[in-house]
Scaffold this active site. Structure first.
Site, PDB file in Angstrom:
ATOM      1  N   LEU A   1      -4.048  -5.646  -4.830  1.00  0.00           N
ATOM      2  CA  LEU A   1      -3.068  -4.558  -4.713  1.00  0.00           C
ATOM      3  C   LEU A   1      -1.716  -5.070  -4.198  1.00  0.00           C
ATOM      4  O   LEU A   1      -1.640  -5.660  -3.120  1.00  0.00           O
ATOM      5  CB  LEU A   1      -3.607  -3.483  -3.762  1.00  0.00           C
ATOM      6  CG  LEU A   1      -2.682  -2.275  -3.555  1.00  0.00           C
ATOM      7  CD1 LEU A   1      -2.493  -1.499  -4.843  1.00  0.00           C
ATOM      8  CD2 LEU A   1      -3.214  -1.377  -2.443  1.00  0.00           C
ATOM      9  N   ASP A   2      -0.646  -4.834  -4.962  1.00  0.00           N
ATOM     10  CA  ASP A   2       0.714  -5.231  -4.583  1.00  0.00           C
ATOM     11  C   ASP A   2       0.827  -6.729  -4.323  1.00  0.00           C
ATOM     12  O   ASP A   2       1.730  -7.174  -3.616  1.00  0.00           O
ATOM     13  CB  ASP A   2       1.187  -4.458  -3.337  1.00  0.00           C
ATOM     14  CG  ASP A   2       1.186  -2.961  -3.584  1.00  0.00           C
ATOM     15  OD1 ASP A   2       1.346  -2.542  -4.738  1.00  0.00           O
ATOM     16  OD2 ASP A   2       1.001  -2.204  -2.613  1.00  0.00           O
ATOM     17  N   GLY A   3      -0.101  -7.507  -4.885  1.00  0.00           N
ATOM     18  CA  GLY A   3      -0.133  -8.932  -4.603  1.00  0.00           C
ATOM     19  C   GLY A   3       0.235  -9.813  -5.790  1.00  0.00           C
ATOM     20  O   GLY A   3       0.217 -11.035  -5.672  1.00  0.00           O
TER      21      GLY A   3
ATOM     22  N   GLY B   1       0.797  -1.226   0.000  1.00  0.00           N
ATOM     23  CA  GLY B   1       0.000   0.000   0.000  1.00  0.00           C
ATOM     24  C   GLY B   1       0.824   1.266   0.000  1.00  0.00           C
ATOM     25  O   GLY B   1       1.961   1.275  -0.457  1.00  0.00           O
TER      26      GLY B   1
END
Lengths: 297, 297, 297, 297
Positions: free
Chosen positions: D241-243, D215
């Site tokens: 997200l960011d995964g 995040g």
């Protein structure tokens, strides 16, 4: 003495029928196809395969294949004999290693114990898939410790005068079935004659980032030169001092605050990690030597 | 040309009254007390302080103090004059730098542009707190690029015959107010006469992990030796080729797959990062030189 | 049993009169001057001094001073008592440690032995300047090995039901004179009550690069997430699981080829190096804790 | 504007007839043999070959083969059509890439310029073998700079309200022949709809060592947690997200002295190096994605 539980005593049954093949030959079309077809037709399943061509235009080709073959031990002689034809077509140097046959190590050590201790510890933890057949030393310091693992310890003193005789005795105790010799901070220069017996099978740990600081007292040299990073180098021993094919190197950052004693302390950890990696790769048949360089798969 | 926005043009007002003091002297009792008392009594507030004693028994003592003093510019002459007494007591070599006065850099470059581009980019991003006063080159390749930043570019060709004359012209364009010269892959050897003018103020980037691979073509040397790690070294230039005090080094892991061109490509990133760090430390007055070694605070 | 020669038994006479002072207080003018003048006036010679101000405008100030004072043991009570005045002026938290008094460690371990073995080995090699007073374990695996060093081994089994009772017994065997507790892969959660007794004096090694992979099976978590680098973290234990102040971290590159077992193998070397560094820094009084962060000088 | 000399304009003639084949399928006997025989029989010479089996017992098999085939462009359609039979036998997903056809990149950027500048610089230096077809930005800051390279710059503002419309316009300017989208510190979340169009073809650089600090404001998070190492992560963008699958990560050591601004400064160099590596590997067809993980050959 039972405090050292050698987890290596139980052989892992899972890879009973696994072999590794190392190949070096002049590059040319069809090598990978020929090798993989040969293995497939003989019932082998390729588990892992690595290739490298030094120079696509007329250079050397290197290959390492790991394969499973049911009843390997039984079939290996036939497989090797059949492969001769393929090998001759491409002018290969090659070897097949049965992973069920553990490599036999002789460790040479002087007074500094950290590299020896690391190897024994990794071996005991099951991380070094080999037999440590003996430790040879020009001192007695580590005798009791080594023997507590049930490993024979040969004390063979070395002086300037007795060197040839000492090497003769070393070759004698090593005998015929040692695969690789590890110089774990063994502080004697090995003679060309001895090296000839174990070409590309003697691994030394040099306590500097070679080719910086060849020769004696490398940490003092590093301190005097004021380097900001120190290192260690594992290499095969050749007739040229600290000049053999490099297997592995690693480094750590230091500062002006680190005096020679501290550099040595930091260096000890780099040395043992680097040597242990090089030994592991050697016993896993990952290293091919060409002239003065290594290919590590 | 406005596409390059130099964030450095706006001076940061926050550290207007900050100074840095560098001290080197024989070690002895009471130095830190004397310096800190002196600064306190003169109204300065120590923001950061580092010391290092090379050898507690009779070695050298090094100190860097960063302090704030209201109306620094006004008071600095008096402060320096008063400090003479303390300095004489302890036989100090010392300097006080007003951080509001930016250091002036001259960057020397030949044809390889990566180190110059990195310095210009960090400078433009506000990460290099200095003035880039000029770029000097024996080639014209980078002229237009450098001038697009509004930085003067002096093209001074160098041949074996014209070298002394070329150095005279270089000293001429540099003039009197350059603090440090950066050899950003400048491929000419600097003469002892030139070095004398800028003792410990010429920073070179050597494209190897010194002292390995001194001299020309270090990446080819590294490839031929088969090292598993390559590096770069930033050092002050002395009369001995690649032998000056090391400021910073860094390395990266490579493998047998990396040919000379790839080593150069990987090396370019190491070189620019290492040189930029060394320059940053120099302009922040973090480096003390003693004999052939650096203390970096 | 004499095969383990503890080089630590001979105390190094050279630093008999050396002490370390740790200070934390709100920043303000004159602190360094006051401390260094105090030490100078009491006959101490500062050997090493480090400061750090968290935020120049009203933040915290941290200082570590290493000094020599003839007849230290004799003079220390007076020195401490005199320093109270300085300390009160600046609202300091502070401690002075006589380096001649070795810190006493209790090591907690479960079944995984690599961190314990590393600490014992560094201690035996003279690299860990402390006394290992005892090993406490919920298993008996390491008993014989630990006792072969002449170190008491307390086997205190822990189950969900007996946990409070087990912790009572642990506190009992630890007694009053243990300075720091090392959780060397001790796989039990410590209760808040226990932690309270040893605030910032329990060091744990977590087998991941925190805050990634908090909790159990971090190598499996890392494998599943497909990270390209794994690590380990040494931290002080607080009530929040794996959330305490970080002392040290290190990492190593891995690839898709490394399965969980290989990640664990690689991780073991990172864990032991990181934990040993953290313990070394703690016993050398290099660590100050502020809120949930460490200052490591 | 001629100050930026794009060395990429001259195509390297040496590898005109080189192709790369990527294969993923369930493991089984004979795959390598079948592929290498197929290539050999069609006149191709294997230059490089890598395999990896996720789990020898019933896992996935991945392979990358680089080969030379005279008159490649002419013969490729026939080769692909013939390979269908092999592919169906082993249930393969596969692709063959002609290296003569450069991949076309669209770079998305917001205000932070360092990652964009690095990519442009590596591209200009000939280190990035691709075409940078356009830069898309929600700001105008980099317009003039980008256009000075002769690269189209599309300014498409994005607000909470106009997001869907902005993405429509982005897809429009991208058109049909962009191979990969690089988010070079593009500070907008990409919608699932957009991601669907470029599954495993959008590369993002996240400014932390994922999965730590998912995040916003990761450097502030890192500072608050007091980590001793910071990092950056290049990954494919997925709905989480960011995964998404991690391509590459790198790290650098920091200390308590490094405040958020300094962490950002250090981080910028890690970010640009990591992103550039990931982009290079993607355009060299080195990356296979399986579920949420990458195999990087």
């Amino acid at each position: 003495m039972d405090i050292h539980i050698n987890k290596n005593l139980q052989s892992a049954p899972e890879h009973q029928d696994r072999a590794r093949m190392l190949i070096a030959c002049p590059d040319g079309p069809g090598i990978v196809a020929a090798v993989s077809r040969f293995l497939h037709e003989h019932g082998a399943n390729i588990v892992q395969s690595d290739q490298y061509t030094m120079d696509p235009a007329g250079g050397m080709f290197f290959m390492r294949v790991e394969f499973d073959l049911p009843e390997l031990a039984h079939k290996l002689p036939e497989l090797e004999s059949s492969f001769t034809e393929v090998a001759e077509t491409f002018n290969m140097e090659w070897n097949i290693y049965n992973t069920a046959r553990k490599k036999r190590l002789a460790i040479f050590v002087s007074k500094e114990d950290h590299c020896l201790v690391e190897l024994l510890w990794q071996w005991q933890a099951g991380d070094l898939d080999a037999d440590i057949a003996m430790v040879v030393s020009n001192h007695t310091d580590m005798k009791e410790y080594v023997e507590s693992f049930g490993i024979p310890y040969h004390h063979i003193p070395v002086t300037a005068d007795t060197k040839p005789e000492a090497e003769r005795r070393q070759l004698e105790v090593i005998g015929d079935d040692i695969d690789v010799i590890i110089l774990a901070r063994y502080m004697q220069i090995i003679s060309p004659l001895f090296i000839k017996h174990y070409r590309n099978r003697i691994i030394n740990i040099h306590h500097s980032f070679l080719p910086a600081f060849v020769g004696g007292k490398p940490y003092a040299q590093a301190y005097n030169r004021g380097v900001k990073i120190i290192g260690a180098t594992a290499h095969y021993v050749t007739e040229e001092l600290d000049g053999g094919p490099i297997i592995e190197q690693d480094v750590q950052r230091v500062s002006h605050r680190d005096e020679v004693a501290e550099l040595k302390r930091i260096g000890r950890t780099i040395e043992r990690v680097v040597l242990a990696r090089a030994v592991k790769w050697h016993i896993e048949d990952r290293i091919l030597v060409h002239h003065n360089k290594t290919v590590v798969f």
